[in-house]
Motif scaffolding. Structure first.
Motif, PDB file in Angstrom:
ATOM      1  N   MET A 197     115.303 136.692  -3.626  1.00  0.00           N
ATOM      2  CA  MET A 197     116.698 136.267  -3.493  1.00  0.00           C
ATOM      3  C   MET A 197     117.554 136.920  -4.568  1.00  0.00           C
ATOM      4  O   MET A 197     118.746 137.187  -4.352  1.00  0.00           O
ATOM      5  CB  MET A 197     116.798 134.743  -3.610  1.00  0.00           C
ATOM      6  N   PHE A 198     116.951 137.209  -5.726  1.00  0.00           N
ATOM      7  CA  PHE A 198     117.676 137.851  -6.818  1.00  0.00           C
ATOM      8  C   PHE A 198     117.527 139.374  -6.780  1.00  0.00           C
ATOM      9  O   PHE A 198     118.460 140.113  -7.093  1.00  0.00           O
ATOM     10  CB  PHE A 198     117.182 137.302  -8.161  1.00  0.00           C
ATOM     11  N   LEU A 199     116.338 139.843  -6.375  1.00  0.00           N
ATOM     12  CA  LEU A 199     116.119 141.293  -6.324  1.00  0.00           C
ATOM     13  C   LEU A 199     116.813 141.937  -5.120  1.00  0.00           C
ATOM     14  O   LEU A 199     117.221 143.093  -5.197  1.00  0.00           O
ATOM     15  CB  LEU A 199     114.615 141.584  -6.252  1.00  0.00           C
ATOM     16  N   LYS A 200     116.899 141.187  -4.013  1.00  0.00           N
ATOM     17  CA  LYS A 200     117.520 141.688  -2.780  1.00  0.00           C
ATOM     18  C   LYS A 200     116.894 143.010  -2.334  1.00  0.00           C
ATOM     19  O   LYS A 200     117.589 143.974  -2.010  1.00  0.00           O
ATOM     20  CB  LYS A 200     119.029 141.831  -2.949  1.00  0.00           C
ATOM     21  N   SER A 201     115.566 143.066  -2.346  1.00  0.00           N
ATOM     22  CA  SER A 201     114.837 144.271  -1.947  1.00  0.00           C
ATOM     23  C   SER A 201     114.479 144.204  -0.472  1.00  0.00           C
ATOM     24  O   SER A 201     113.759 143.298  -0.037  1.00  0.00           O
ATOM     25  CB  SER A 201     113.561 144.412  -2.790  1.00  0.00           C
ATOM     26  N   GLY A 202     114.982 145.172   0.322  1.00  0.00           N
ATOM     27  CA  GLY A 202     114.678 145.231   1.735  1.00  0.00           C
ATOM     28  C   GLY A 202     113.195 145.428   2.029  1.00  0.00           C
ATOM     29  O   GLY A 202     112.607 144.689   2.828  1.00  0.00           O
ATOM     30  N   PRO A 203     112.552 146.424   1.384  1.00  0.00           N
ATOM     31  CA  PRO A 203     111.116 146.634   1.621  1.00  0.00           C
ATOM     32  C   PRO A 203     110.273 145.422   1.235  1.00  0.00           C
ATOM     33  O   PRO A 203     109.328 145.075   1.943  1.00  0.00           O
ATOM     34  CB  PRO A 203     110.797 147.835   0.721  1.00  0.00           C
ATOM     35  N   MET A 204     110.617 144.755   0.129  1.00  0.00           N
ATOM     36  CA  MET A 204     109.866 143.568  -0.285  1.00  0.00           C
ATOM     37  C   MET A 204     110.042 142.453   0.741  1.00  0.00           C
ATOM     38  O   MET A 204     109.092 141.714   1.044  1.00  0.00           O
ATOM     39  CB  MET A 204     110.321 143.089  -1.658  1.00  0.00           C
ATOM     40  N   ASP A 205     111.243 142.338   1.296  1.00  0.00           N
ATOM     41  CA  ASP A 205     111.496 141.313   2.305  1.00  0.00           C
ATOM     42  C   ASP A 205     110.633 141.547   3.539  1.00  0.00           C
ATOM     43  O   ASP A 205     110.071 140.591   4.102  1.00  0.00           O
ATOM     44  CB  ASP A 205     112.974 141.327   2.700  1.00  0.00           C
ATOM     45  N   LEU A 206     110.481 142.798   3.959  1.00  0.00           N
ATOM     46  CA  LEU A 206     109.654 143.118   5.122  1.00  0.00           C
ATOM     47  C   LEU A 206     108.181 142.847   4.845  1.00  0.00           C
ATOM     48  O   LEU A 206     107.450 142.354   5.709  1.00  0.00           O
ATOM     49  CB  LEU A 206     109.862 144.583   5.524  1.00  0.00           C
ATOM     50  N   ILE A 207     107.738 143.182   3.634  1.00  0.00           N
ATOM     51  CA  ILE A 207     106.336 142.935   3.265  1.00  0.00           C
ATOM     52  C   ILE A 207     106.042 141.436   3.267  1.00  0.00           C
ATOM     53  O   ILE A 207     105.026 140.985   3.808  1.00  0.00           O
ATOM     54  CB  ILE A 207     106.029 143.546   1.884  1.00  0.00           C
ATOM     55  N   LEU A 208     106.949 140.666   2.675  1.00  0.00           N
ATOM     56  CA  LEU A 208     106.775 139.216   2.634  1.00  0.00           C
ATOM     57  C   LEU A 208     106.810 138.616   4.038  1.00  0.00           C
ATOM     58  O   LEU A 208     106.042 137.702   4.354  1.00  0.00           O
ATOM     59  CB  LEU A 208     107.866 138.584   1.769  1.00  0.00           C
ATOM     60  N   SER A 209     107.692 139.143   4.886  1.00  0.00           N
ATOM     61  CA  SER A 209     107.790 138.642   6.252  1.00  0.00           C
ATOM     62  C   SER A 209     106.520 138.946   7.034  1.00  0.00           C
ATOM     63  O   SER A 209     106.029 138.104   7.803  1.00  0.00           O
ATOM     64  CB  SER A 209     109.003 139.255   6.960  1.00  0.00           C
ATOM     65  N   GLY A 210     105.972 140.147   6.849  1.00  0.00           N
ATOM     66  CA  GLY A 210     104.721 140.502   7.511  1.00  0.00           C
ATOM     67  C   GLY A 210     103.583 139.603   7.063  1.00  0.00           C
ATOM     68  O   GLY A 210     102.772 139.143   7.884  1.00  0.00           O
ATOM     69  N   ALA A 211     103.532 139.341   5.753  1.00  0.00           N
ATOM     70  CA  ALA A 211     102.510 138.435   5.228  1.00  0.00           C
ATOM     71  C   ALA A 211     102.711 137.033   5.789  1.00  0.00           C
ATOM     72  O   ALA A 211     101.747 136.329   6.119  1.00  0.00           O
ATOM     73  CB  ALA A 211     102.564 138.405   3.701  1.00  0.00           C
ATOM     74  N   GLY A 212     103.982 136.624   5.933  1.00  0.00           N
ATOM     75  CA  GLY A 212     104.279 135.305   6.470  1.00  0.00           C
ATOM     76  C   GLY A 212     103.812 135.143   7.908  1.00  0.00           C
ATOM     77  O   GLY A 212     103.314 134.082   8.280  1.00  0.00           O
TER      78      GLY A 212
END
Length: 249
Positions: free
Chosen positions: A175-190
């Motif tokens: 939420m603070f880093l606002k990283s697009g690639p990290m968001d996709l990685i986390l979503s895939g893991a989710g």
């Protein structure tokens, strides 16, 4: 006797054919029906909170596109309220009553549903409908697997529950880093984590039914908690898939 009961709880399939047990079927049907009603109620609340004047109380809306641009203070409270209630209930409701478990279920479903208006404002209606169909199909297949598999998933489920907390921490950091690639990685893991949890929670419900026996009060409490766990996993799987399949407004 205690060793026998524990073994039966962990793997009752070893001692009986659960596919023909009418009591189990009735119990599972009660769980799924309650979960379905929760999803329906959430859809109603998502619509109500996505239109004025309520939407203006919860969200900052782009005047040109009508899409979500941010949250108001009240919006942030609604967004995090379900997590606070879940954490609080785990400490305060050690021996829940039938009424208490039912109120907890509908309270959390209402809070989550009230926060889903953000998705309606953020994504197109067609992508929401498509993602819901994909999620429902995946849920059905995963829950069927959890119901029919003879493999004990207890240890696997414990790992998944710990992974959920890691996932929450990751999203809070992002939420603070606002990283697009990290968001996709986390979503895939989710997607993987909540897919596994659906199968695990279904099997756990099956084991719980046989551990409880014929106690109607405990079965009612287990129905509410089971529906809540499956509801939360469904909503989270839907959210993770929406990040891949959803078209933003």
């Amino acid at each position: 006797m205690s060793e026998f009961n524990e073994a039966q709880y962990r793997n009752p399939a070893a001692s009986m054919d659960m596919s023909v047990d009418q009591g189990l079927r009735s119990f599972m049907l009660g769980v799924y029906n309650k979960m379905a009603l929760g999803l329906l109620w959430s859809a109603v609340l998502a619509y109500v909170t996505s239109v004025p004047p309520i939407a203006n109380m919860l969200y900052v809306i782009d005047p040109n596109s009508g899409a979500l641009a941010g949250y108001t203070g009240l919006g942030w409270v609604v967004a995090f309220a379900p997590l606070v209630v879940i954490l609080g209930s785990s400490f305060m409701m050690k021996n829940p009553s039938k009424t208490g478990a039912n109120l907890l279920y509908w309270g959390i479903v209402t809070l989550i549903g009230a926060g889903l208006g953000a998705w309606v404002l953020l994504y197109t209606s067609s992508s929401l409908a498509l993602t819901f169909l994909v999620t429902a199909s995946a849920f059905g297949a995963l829950s069927l697997f959890g119901y029919t598999t003879k493999k004990d998933m207890t240890g696997f489920g414990s790992f998944l529950i710990m992974a959920v907390w890691g996932l929450i921490a990751g999203f809070l950091v992002n939420m603070f880093l606002k990283s697009g690639p990290m968001d996709l990685i986390l979503s895939g893991a989710g997607v993987l984590i909540f897919s596994g949890l659906i199968a695990f929670e279904t099997q756990k419900l099956k084991y719980t039914y046989y551990a409880i026996g014929g106690d109607e009060t405990q079965l009612s409490v287990a129905t509410s908690y089971g529906a809540l766990n499956l509801y939360i996993s469904f909503i989270n799987l839907f959210q993770m898939l929406l990040r891949f399949l959803g078209d933003r407004r």
